[in-house]
Design an enzyme around this catalytic site. Sequence first.
Site, PDB file in Angstrom:
ATOM      1  N   ASP A  51      32.669  37.380  42.413  1.00  0.00           N
ATOM      2  CA  ASP A  51      32.922  35.965  42.692  1.00  0.00           C
ATOM      3  C   ASP A  51      31.620  35.173  42.591  1.00  0.00           C
ATOM      4  O   ASP A  51      31.638  33.949  42.495  1.00  0.00           O
ATOM      5  CB  ASP A  51      33.475  35.790  44.126  1.00  0.00           C
ATOM      6  N   GLN A 107      39.167  37.901  49.138  1.00  0.00           N
ATOM      7  CA  GLN A 107      39.870  36.631  48.930  1.00  0.00           C
ATOM      8  C   GLN A 107      39.639  35.690  50.112  1.00  0.00           C
ATOM      9  O   GLN A 107      39.814  36.079  51.270  1.00  0.00           O
ATOM     10  CB  GLN A 107      41.372  36.898  48.742  1.00  0.00           C
ATOM     11  N   LYS A 126      45.504  38.095  39.957  1.00  0.00           N
ATOM     12  CA  LYS A 126      44.258  38.810  39.639  1.00  0.00           C
ATOM     13  C   LYS A 126      44.558  40.270  39.336  1.00  0.00           C
ATOM     14  O   LYS A 126      44.061  40.839  38.361  1.00  0.00           O
ATOM     15  CB  LYS A 126      43.266  38.697  40.811  1.00  0.00           C
TER      16      LYS A 126
END
Length: 286
Positions: free
Chosen positions: A123, A100, A56
């Site tokens: 997200d 995460q 990422k």
Amino acid sequence: MTGQARIIDGKAAAAALRAEIATEVAALTTSGRPAPGLHVVLVGEDPASRVYVGSKEKQAVEVGMASVVHRMPAETGEAELLAKVAAFNADPAVDGILVQLPLPKHIDVDKVIEAIDPAKDVDCFHPVNVGRLAAGQGKLIPCTPLGAMLLLKQVLPSLAGLEAVVIGRSGIVGRPMAQLLVQADCTVTIAHSRTRDLPEVLRRADIVVAAVGRPHFVKGAWIKPGATVIDVGINRLPDGKLAGDVDYAEALTVAGAITPVPGGVGPMTIACLLRNTLTAYRERRG
Ligand code: NAD
């Protein structure tokens, strides 16, 4: 008679999407505006998470974004993580916040997700964004389903009226995927672990999206000839290789088009994260 399905190249599609994003970011920065800022928090040392976070960061930097990974030790307390999130929420240079998952067991995941400013929730896990998506008002779209939709549209310019079966009902993949397909005017069925006769359900499916987490689970014989198959699964086999949720070799001879694993949906997920970061920037900063 057996055919050979068209292989949907997610790697190429992701590279094209990243190039588009890079062009947009360059246009912003050459006009004197700040680059979008993506901040990723990694708590602990989960090996898969470390790899994902590394990718990422690398890809965000490659498209010209200001990307920072905040690595915190596994013992980090919930309050400390929440304070970090609050600081990102308050920082105008932060456009996207991604914590995460999975988090260490002593941290309440829902509490952390709900602490993220929905406007920066790239997200798209915050209940506000989940609700907006369900209402058809989503600006930020969960990355993996968004990537899967973009791949579908490569082979099926119009999805209207097609029968789609999503296998899996997780909040990250299955449910949002089904919502996007409904919004694209498909007739959608969500199959899951309690579905009685999956092969029978799949018989009508023009589109199959597999998000189960079991290698080679969907058999070629279950697939309607000519169907488009999107394999979201990423499963590590005992020999270390990756496999999807669909029996790829079998499906290849039946489907009209199929995504490989690796090289299908996987690469699109991060590209869509960057897309969301740019969307969050535009929504907040114009
Ligand atoms: P999950 O474990 O949360 O959900 C799995 C779903 O499969 C559940 O809803 C369950 O009901 C369903 N299921 C289980 N057994 C079944 C059966 N026998 N018949 C029908 N349905 C059944 O998993 P998830 O987070 O949705 O992930 C699914 C897969 O997608 C995993 O392999 C994961 O690694 C992969 N994934 C890939 C990406 C990507 O970037 N490509 C992103 C997220 C997840």
